[in-house]
Design a protein around this motif. Structure first.
Motif, mmCIF file in Angstrom:
data_model
loop_
_atom_site.group_PDB
_atom_site.id
_atom_site.type_symbol
_atom_site.label_atom_id
_atom_site.label_comp_id
_atom_site.label_asym_id
_atom_site.label_seq_id
_atom_site.Cartn_x
_atom_site.Cartn_y
_atom_site.Cartn_z
ATOM 1 N N GLU A 156 0.809 -1.227 0.000
ATOM 2 C CA GLU A 156 0.000 0.000 0.000
ATOM 3 C C GLU A 156 0.840 1.274 0.000
ATOM 4 O OE1 GLU A 156 1.008 -1.001 4.045
ATOM 5 O OE2 GLU A 156 -0.179 -2.216 2.693
ATOM 6 N N ARG A 157 2.094 1.203 -0.407
ATOM 7 C CA ARG A 157 2.979 2.373 -0.436
ATOM 8 C C ARG A 157 3.596 2.546 -1.831
ATOM 9 N NH1 ARG A 157 1.159 3.370 4.088
ATOM 10 N NH2 ARG A 157 2.237 3.328 6.057
ATOM 11 N N THR A 158 3.625 3.781 -2.281
ATOM 12 C CA THR A 158 4.301 4.107 -3.535
ATOM 13 C C THR A 158 5.261 5.263 -3.272
ATOM 14 O OG1 THR A 158 2.421 3.422 -4.906
ATOM 15 C CG2 THR A 158 3.987 4.938 -5.925
ATOM 16 N N VAL A 159 6.497 5.123 -3.711
ATOM 17 C CA VAL A 159 7.483 6.186 -3.585
ATOM 18 C C VAL A 159 7.449 6.993 -4.876
ATOM 19 C CG1 VAL A 159 9.929 6.748 -3.317
ATOM 20 C CG2 VAL A 159 8.939 4.812 -2.058
ATOM 21 N N VAL A 160 7.232 8.311 -4.723
ATOM 22 C CA VAL A 160 7.141 9.205 -5.872
ATOM 23 C C VAL A 160 8.241 10.254 -5.768
ATOM 24 C CG1 VAL A 160 5.697 10.880 -7.105
ATOM 25 C CG2 VAL A 160 4.638 8.876 -6.033
ATOM 26 N N SER A 161 9.011 10.394 -6.824
ATOM 27 C CA SER A 161 10.046 11.422 -6.909
ATOM 28 C C SER A 161 9.475 12.610 -7.686
ATOM 29 C CB SER A 161 11.261 10.856 -7.648
ATOM 30 O OG SER A 161 12.162 11.889 -7.981
ATOM 31 N N VAL A 162 9.676 13.824 -7.157
ATOM 32 C CA VAL A 162 9.222 15.027 -7.857
ATOM 33 C C VAL A 162 10.400 15.982 -7.995
ATOM 34 C CG1 VAL A 162 7.628 16.982 -7.869
ATOM 35 C CG2 VAL A 162 6.889 14.798 -6.886
ATOM 36 N N MET A 163 10.646 16.392 -9.218
ATOM 37 C CA MET A 163 11.701 17.360 -9.517
ATOM 38 C C MET A 163 11.020 18.556 -10.178
ATOM 39 S SD MET A 163 14.235 15.533 -8.539
ATOM 40 C CE MET A 163 15.841 15.636 -9.220
ATOM 41 N N SER A 164 11.295 19.764 -9.660
ATOM 42 C CA SER A 164 10.690 20.980 -10.200
ATOM 43 C C SER A 164 11.783 21.863 -10.798
ATOM 44 C CB SER A 164 9.952 21.740 -9.094
ATOM 45 O OG SER A 164 8.926 20.943 -8.553
ATOM 46 N N TYR A 165 11.476 22.414 -11.953
ATOM 47 C CA TYR A 165 12.459 23.196 -12.699
ATOM 48 C C TYR A 165 11.913 24.559 -13.098
ATOM 49 C CZ TYR A 165 14.544 18.582 -13.412
ATOM 50 O OH TYR A 165 15.090 17.336 -13.217
ATOM 51 N N VAL A 166 12.816 25.542 -13.190
ATOM 52 C CA VAL A 166 12.550 26.800 -13.861
ATOM 53 C C VAL A 166 13.499 26.771 -15.051
ATOM 54 C CG1 VAL A 166 12.765 29.307 -13.793
ATOM 55 C CG2 VAL A 166 11.802 28.091 -11.828
ATOM 56 N N GLY A 167 12.935 26.691 -16.250
ATOM 57 C CA GLY A 167 13.777 26.442 -17.418
ATOM 58 C C GLY A 167 14.379 25.060 -17.255
ATOM 59 N N GLU A 168 15.689 24.979 -17.318
ATOM 60 C CA GLU A 168 16.355 23.695 -17.131
ATOM 61 C C GLU A 168 17.041 23.602 -15.777
ATOM 62 O OE1 GLU A 168 18.759 22.556 -20.468
ATOM 63 O OE2 GLU A 168 17.235 23.219 -21.883
ATOM 64 N N GLU A 169 16.798 24.590 -14.919
ATOM 65 C CA GLU A 169 17.451 24.647 -13.613
ATOM 66 C C GLU A 169 16.564 24.040 -12.521
ATOM 67 O OE1 GLU A 169 19.810 27.918 -10.861
ATOM 68 O OE2 GLU A 169 18.748 28.578 -12.656
ATOM 69 N N LEU A 170 17.114 23.071 -11.790
ATOM 70 C CA LEU A 170 16.391 22.415 -10.705
ATOM 71 C C LEU A 170 16.183 23.403 -9.558
ATOM 72 C CD1 LEU A 170 15.302 19.648 -9.639
ATOM 73 C CD2 LEU A 170 17.534 19.380 -8.536
ATOM 74 N N VAL A 171 14.927 23.543 -9.099
ATOM 75 C CA VAL A 171 14.636 24.468 -7.997
ATOM 76 C C VAL A 171 14.081 23.746 -6.763
ATOM 77 C CG1 VAL A 171 14.292 26.465 -9.497
ATOM 78 C CG2 VAL A 171 12.320 25.045 -8.892
ATOM 79 N N PHE A 172 13.590 22.516 -6.960
ATOM 80 C CA PHE A 172 12.983 21.763 -5.858
ATOM 81 C C PHE A 172 13.132 20.280 -6.179
ATOM 82 C CE2 PHE A 172 9.466 19.326 -4.143
ATOM 83 C CZ PHE A 172 9.311 19.806 -2.848
ATOM 84 N N ALA A 173 13.458 19.492 -5.165
ATOM 85 C CA ALA A 173 13.505 18.035 -5.321
ATOM 86 C C ALA A 173 12.817 17.421 -4.110
ATOM 87 C CB ALA A 173 14.953 17.554 -5.412
ATOM 88 N N GLY A 174 11.994 16.433 -4.354
ATOM 89 C CA GLY A 174 11.299 15.791 -3.248
ATOM 90 C C GLY A 174 11.059 14.315 -3.503
ATOM 91 N N GLU A 175 11.035 13.571 -2.398
ATOM 92 C CA GLU A 175 10.650 12.170 -2.470
ATOM 93 C C GLU A 175 9.489 11.992 -1.501
ATOM 94 O OE1 GLU A 175 13.357 8.670 -3.052
ATOM 95 O OE2 GLU A 175 12.764 8.347 -0.947
ATOM 96 N N PHE A 176 8.376 11.531 -2.033
ATOM 97 C CA PHE A 176 7.147 11.391 -1.264
ATOM 98 C C PHE A 176 6.797 9.909 -1.146
ATOM 99 C CE2 PHE A 176 7.176 15.534 -3.156
ATOM 100 C CZ PHE A 176 6.617 16.371 -2.206
ATOM 101 N N VAL A 177 6.556 9.461 0.080
ATOM 102 C CA VAL A 177 6.060 8.102 0.296
ATOM 103 C C VAL A 177 4.552 8.242 0.431
ATOM 104 C CG1 VAL A 177 6.101 6.054 1.752
ATOM 105 C CG2 VAL A 177 8.196 7.402 1.424
ATOM 106 N N MET A 178 3.851 7.663 -0.530
ATOM 107 C CA MET A 178 2.403 7.819 -0.610
ATOM 108 C C MET A 178 1.695 6.549 -0.121
ATOM 109 S SD MET A 178 2.537 10.827 -1.788
ATOM 110 C CE MET A 178 0.776 11.069 -1.886
ATOM 111 N N PHE A 179 0.748 6.743 0.791
ATOM 112 C CA PHE A 179 -0.115 5.645 1.239
ATOM 113 C C PHE A 179 -1.273 5.545 0.252
ATOM 114 C CE2 PHE A 179 -4.057 4.356 3.250
ATOM 115 C CZ PHE A 179 -3.698 3.115 3.749
ATOM 116 N N ARG A 180 -1.636 4.343 -0.085
ATOM 117 C CA ARG A 180 -2.784 4.099 -0.961
ATOM 118 C C ARG A 180 -3.643 3.022 -0.315
ATOM 119 N NH1 ARG A 180 -0.090 3.239 -6.162
ATOM 120 N NH2 ARG A 180 -2.098 2.636 -6.934
#
Length: 194
Positions: A157-181
């Motif tokens: 019941e768990r999914t690991v989701v990686s999220v990378m956020s960019y402005v143009g091609e520059e990384l501004v935010f990185a996150g790893e979320f453990v999601m309960f389902r």
């Protein structure tokens, strides 16, 4: 000259198929032509302006979200393949930054990433059980943040989701979320071996 124009228009079409969220300014830089030339090329090719391209893609994706209502996703959802990947766009407004510094409030970037991670889950009940995040650069009003989420691993019941956020091609935010389902899905054979 005509051949050059046809070649540029063909490349423009291919470029926008690959990345429909490029601005006319970015396209003008890429092709070393004026913004007006890009606009004329788009018009001749029947390619809508950026806002329309975003709206079209977002409209196609909204009905796919199961875990949230469409208005709960922070930013414009522009791509969604449940339990695989998702993309959203967030244009930072003046009212979303600190008055003194002009820097975007972190909770907006977090909200974009977290709601994208939730929307990615193919389940009516998807909740964030744990998150590890890092802000890698300040974001300012007027900048466009493109968040890309990818399901990395699913176990029960768990999914690991990686999220990378960019402005143009520059990384501004990185996150790893453990999601309960709520639904217990079996991980593919390959994932169970690791």
């Amino acid at each position: 000259m005509k051949r050059k124009k046809k070649e540029r228009q063909r490349l423009l079409q291919e470029t926008l198929e690959e990345n429909p969220f490029m601005t006319d300014e970015q396209l003008a830089d890429r092709f070393s032509v004026s913004i007006q030339t890009i606009r004329l090329d788009r018009m001749e090719q029947g390619i809508p302006e950026l806002r329309e391209r975003i709206k079209d893609v977002a409209t196609q994706q909204r009905d796919s979200v199961i875990s949230l209502s469409p208005d709960e996703v922070f930013g414009e959802m522009v791509d969604l393949q449940l339990d695989k990947r998702a993309i959203s766009i967030f244009d930072v407004r003046e009212d979303q930054v600190f008055a003194r510094s002009g820097i975007a409030r972190g909770h907006h970037l977090f909200a974009q990433a977290n709601s994208l991670a939730v929307a990615l889950i193919n389940d009516e009940l998807a909740l964030t059980s744990k998150a590890g995040i890092q802000f890698t650069r300040q974001v300012r009003a007027g900048e466009r943040v493109i968040a890309k989420a990818e399901a990395k691993k699913t176990e029960r019941e768990r999914t690991v989701v990686s999220v990378m956020s960019y402005v143009g091609e520059e990384l501004v935010f990185a996150g790893e979320f453990v999601m309960f389902r709520s639904n217990d899905i079996e991980a593919p054979e390959k994932e169970r071996e690791h």
